[in-house]
Motif scaffolding. Structure first.
Motif, mmCIF file in Angstrom:
data_model
loop_
_atom_site.group_PDB
_atom_site.id
_atom_site.type_symbol
_atom_site.label_atom_id
_atom_site.label_comp_id
_atom_site.label_asym_id
_atom_site.label_seq_id
_atom_site.Cartn_x
_atom_site.Cartn_y
_atom_site.Cartn_z
ATOM 1 N N ASP A 108 42.323 39.515 34.056
ATOM 2 C CA ASP A 108 43.205 38.820 35.008
ATOM 3 C C ASP A 108 42.358 38.320 36.190
ATOM 4 O O ASP A 108 42.734 38.479 37.353
ATOM 5 C CB ASP A 108 44.313 39.789 35.461
ATOM 6 C CG ASP A 108 45.342 39.135 36.364
ATOM 7 O OD1 ASP A 108 45.458 37.897 36.355
ATOM 8 O OD2 ASP A 108 46.036 39.880 37.096
ATOM 9 N N HIS B 43 47.136 49.205 39.942
ATOM 10 C CA HIS B 43 46.543 49.425 38.621
ATOM 11 C C HIS B 43 45.037 49.252 38.753
ATOM 12 O O HIS B 43 44.556 48.696 39.748
ATOM 13 C CB HIS B 43 47.093 48.398 37.630
ATOM 14 C CG HIS B 43 47.101 47.003 38.194
ATOM 15 N ND1 HIS B 43 48.176 46.500 38.897
ATOM 16 C CD2 HIS B 43 46.163 46.033 38.232
ATOM 17 C CE1 HIS B 43 47.902 45.273 39.309
ATOM 18 N NE2 HIS B 43 46.678 44.965 38.934
ATOM 19 N N ARG C 48 44.500 43.015 52.076
ATOM 20 C CA ARG C 48 45.723 42.509 51.455
ATOM 21 C C ARG C 48 46.004 43.442 50.281
ATOM 22 O O ARG C 48 45.160 43.655 49.420
ATOM 23 C CB ARG C 48 45.495 41.077 50.980
ATOM 24 C CG ARG C 48 46.685 40.465 50.233
ATOM 25 C CD ARG C 48 46.304 40.162 48.808
ATOM 26 N NE ARG C 48 47.356 39.478 48.068
ATOM 27 C CZ ARG C 48 47.499 39.582 46.753
ATOM 28 N NH1 ARG C 48 46.677 40.333 46.040
ATOM 29 N NH2 ARG C 48 48.459 38.941 46.135
ATOM 30 N N ASP D 92 47.560 44.277 47.010
ATOM 31 C CA ASP D 92 48.091 43.577 45.846
ATOM 32 C C ASP D 92 49.242 44.357 45.223
ATOM 33 O O ASP D 92 49.135 45.577 45.017
ATOM 34 C CB ASP D 92 46.951 43.457 44.825
ATOM 35 C CG ASP D 92 47.350 42.695 43.586
ATOM 36 O OD1 ASP D 92 47.494 41.470 43.690
ATOM 37 O OD2 ASP D 92 47.521 43.315 42.522
ATOM 38 N N GLU E 96 51.469 42.214 49.567
ATOM 39 C CA GLU E 96 52.062 41.203 48.701
ATOM 40 C C GLU E 96 53.443 41.719 48.337
ATOM 41 O O GLU E 96 53.577 42.785 47.743
ATOM 42 C CB GLU E 96 51.241 41.034 47.430
ATOM 43 C CG GLU E 96 51.880 39.995 46.521
ATOM 44 C CD GLU E 96 51.352 39.999 45.088
ATOM 45 O OE1 GLU E 96 51.454 38.956 44.443
ATOM 46 O OE2 GLU E 96 50.861 41.035 44.619
ATOM 47 N N HIS F 33 47.009 31.657 44.762
ATOM 48 C CA HIS F 33 46.463 31.580 43.400
ATOM 49 C C HIS F 33 47.502 31.929 42.331
ATOM 50 O O HIS F 33 47.177 31.932 41.159
ATOM 51 C CB HIS F 33 45.262 32.526 43.306
ATOM 52 C CG HIS F 33 45.668 33.958 43.525
ATOM 53 N ND1 HIS F 33 46.134 34.414 44.748
ATOM 54 C CD2 HIS F 33 45.728 35.005 42.687
ATOM 55 C CE1 HIS F 33 46.454 35.684 44.634
ATOM 56 N NE2 HIS F 33 46.224 36.079 43.397
ATOM 57 N N ASP F 34 48.720 32.281 42.745
ATOM 58 C CA ASP F 34 49.759 32.684 41.781
ATOM 59 C C ASP F 34 50.834 31.635 41.575
ATOM 60 O O ASP F 34 51.794 31.871 40.829
ATOM 61 C CB ASP F 34 50.435 33.981 42.257
ATOM 62 C CG ASP F 34 49.504 35.176 42.147
ATOM 63 O OD1 ASP F 34 48.614 35.160 41.277
ATOM 64 O OD2 ASP F 34 49.680 36.125 42.934
HETATM 65 C C1 GLC Z 1 49.205 39.970 42.195
HETATM 66 C C2 GLC Z 1 48.082 38.966 42.240
HETATM 67 C C3 GLC Z 1 48.024 38.289 40.906
HETATM 68 C C4 GLC Z 1 47.710 39.324 39.864
HETATM 69 C C5 GLC Z 1 48.717 40.470 39.918
HETATM 70 C C6 GLC Z 1 48.216 41.668 39.174
HETATM 71 O O1 GLC Z 1 50.429 39.382 42.005
HETATM 72 O O2 GLC Z 1 48.281 38.072 43.295
HETATM 73 O O3 GLC Z 1 47.082 37.257 40.860
HETATM 74 O O4 GLC Z 1 47.734 38.745 38.601
HETATM 75 O O5 GLC Z 1 48.950 40.924 41.216
HETATM 76 O O6 GLC Z 1 47.170 42.256 39.883
#
Ligand code: GLC
Length: 554
Positions: free
Chosen positions: A63, A106, A201, A203, A260, A327-328
């Motif tokens: 990812d 994770h 940040r 995640d 996030e 980026h999402d």
């Molecule tokens: C968050 C990140 C994303 C990633 C996901 C899993 O949403 O911004 O890019 O794929 O977490 O880590």
């Protein structure tokens, strides 16, 4: 200044860099830290003062780095720890702060903790993750965002058990109930903080806390997948963890901390960020980016309503991040503006005006200062993102209409916003001398830094003026928000007020001229900025050009 709680992280303008795509210094087709170092003067020239770097740690890149296999290292694709130290020093020398991405819902399945954990049931690392022994039967369903079947439980034959992964099978969820896991996380955060980074940040943090019994999902979840996602988020233990993290890490440094996700309700969001709770500085909610996330597009009414509701809920206390892209999600100009050659410059500048004139800390995604757009994809082979590839496999299995599916994917895929930064018109856009890991957007010959540097009115130079305006006018940071013209079909109008300073923001979100009739109490005194030629209203009336943005002093 009046009675406001001034903080650097409220006054900051954050620039998000996706390092794989920013600048490749060694020709391997992948952006790197030395590439960012080369571009520090450019970053400084934007006026932004904080950079959020998406993950640069060692990772098998299932990812793109959000699957971390060593939290205190640097991925060799990006360079070395010495490069990192030089980058941080170069930023600090220019008055730029650095925010790191911490991905601890994770890890990668290749992280030594997981390698140990999966090796036997009595391994000391077993409880670092969530395991469900197969003799108890199948675990209750949990949703996975990136799994081919959206099933968060993966059977692992080595120990005849299932492990939990809310994202891909290569991203097993850490077990935050285990105090050792939490200690490890605070240790790695202290490692980066001691190096001098300026923020974190977090995640996917609203997902970290889980009920280890994994009971059946409540009935409400049967109706809609959104209920399942909400159910899986914001277990109340998340607040205990954040308060502990605050004691163990945040309280020792002067950091920007942002999560996030802002929970499921305004109350959740306040509980994460209100100052007296000692959890986080701010969070970013998804309601804004959910607007327009279908082929149907969006209406101004929906957009205005979301931001107005959040503003009102945070009028008295709490602090939020404001952003239209990262980026999402797709490129903001293709989603909320108009990316046709005639209107993309104006609409990109309009959207940047919105982000930089709202209350909250603005986050700007690399390339959005140029109006970079969504890219072109032919077939599924053009997509790199695991989310795109696995959702495609699922769509095939489910027998959905593939034309519609592909149309959606092309418009909404995260790969749209991950294409290399467009520095110039040369074949690889000045990003790399090798073959870029993701194809450059063909429109880089027209949209690029080199071209825009030379035009006083380009989105790039307009962006610089906007950032300066925000720095010069604390009302844009701290001022209260008031919505005007709530029924206007084209124009989003709001004022900001701080003591005797006040501004009026007028944004024509349409591709047609828009007439505005200002209420009597709004009397513009001067023009602060506009992306197109503008004049003061006459007798309260003015006409905005398509995608015109204006900020007046009141
Ligand atoms: C968050 C990140 C994303 C990633 C996901 C899993 O949403 O911004 O890019 O794929 O977490 O880590």
């Amino acid at each position: 200044m009046p009675n406001i709680d001034r903080k650097w992280w409220k006054e900051a303008v954050v620039y998000q860099i996706y390092p794989r795509s920013f600048k490749d210094s060694d020709g391997d087709g992948v952006g790197d830290l030395r590439g960012i170092i080369e571009k520090l003067d450019y970053i400084k020239s934007l006026g932004v003062d904080t950079v959020w770097l998406t993950p640069v740690y060692p990772s098998p890149n299932d990812d793109n780095g959000y699957d971390v296999s060593d939290y205190c290292g640097i991925h060799p694709d990006f360079g070395s720890m010495a490069d990192f130290d030089e980058l941080l020093e170069g930023m600090h020398a220019r008055g730029i702060r650095l925010v790191m991405d911490i991905v601890v819902n994770h890890s990668s399945d290749e992280h030594p903790w997981f390698v140990q954990s999966r090796s036997s049931r009595d391994n000391p690392y077993r409880d670092y993750y969530h395991w469900w022994p197969a003799e108890k039967g199948k675990p209750n369903y949990r949703y996975s965002f990136f799994d081919e079947d959206n099933n968060a439980w993966q059977y692992d034959a080595t120990t005849d058990a299932y492990y939990l992964h809310y994202f891909s099978v290569k991203q097993p969820d850490l077990n935050w109930d285990n105090p050792e896991v939490r200690r490890e996380v605070y240790k790695l955060m202290n490692f980066w903080a001691a190096k001098g980074v300026d923020g974190f940040r977090l995640d996917a943090f609203q997902l970290v806390a889980k009920d280890p019994e994994f009971p059946p999902l409540p009935e409400s979840c049967a109706e809609d997948i959104k209920h399942v996602i909400s159910y899986q988020a914001m277990d109340p233990k998340v607040h205990d963890y954040l308060q502990e993290m605050h004691r163990e890490v945040f309280s020792k440094y002067d950091l920007m901390t942002v999560a996030e996700g802002a929970g499921n309700t305004f109350a959740d969001a306040h509980a994460l960020v209100d100052a007296e709770r000692n959890e986080l500085n701010m969070a970013y909610h998804f309601d804004g980016v959910h607007v327009g996330s279908s082929l149907a597009g969006y209406t101004l009414a929906e957009f205005r309503d979301v931001y107005t509701r959040w503003e009102e809920a945070f009028a008295e206390k709490g602090w939020l991040a404001i952003y239209l892209a990262n980026h999402d999600v797709p490129r903001m100009v293709s989603k909320y503006g108009n990316d046709s050659p005639a209107l993309r410059a104006a609409s990109a500048s309009l959207l940047n005006t919105f982000v930089l004139s709202m209350r909250g800390t603005p986050y700007v995604y690399y390339g959005d200062e140029l109006g970079m757009t969504n890219t072109e994809f032919e077939g599924i082979a053009d997509f790199q993102d695991i989310a795109a590839r696995n959702s495609h496999k699922k769509a095939l299995k489910d027998g959905v209409d593939m034309d519609t599916f592909m149309a959606q994917l092309k418009h909404l895929s995260r790969d749209n916003s991950r294409t290399p930064m467009q520095w110039d018109a040369s074949p690889n856009a000045g990003f790399s001398s090798g073959t870029p890991w993701l194809r450059v957007n063909p429109n880089h010959s027209e949209i690029n830094v080199a071209v825009q540097e030379n035009h006083a009115t380009s989105p790039l130079n307009y962006f610089r003026r906007l950032v300066q305006l925000r720095k010069d006018h604390p009302v844009l940071v701290y001022g209260s928000y008031q919505l005007w013209l709530p029924e206007h079909e084209q124009v989003y109008a709001y004022s900001r007020r701080l003591d005797d300073a006040a501004v009026l923001v007028l944004l024509n979100f349409s591709d047609a001229e828009a007439s505005v009739d200002l209420p009597n109490e709004l009397v513009p005194q001067g023009l602060l900025i506009s992306n197109l030629a503008a004049a003061l209203p006459v007798a309260g009336k003015l006409v905005l050009q398509p995608y015109q943005a204006i900020i007046f002093a009141l």
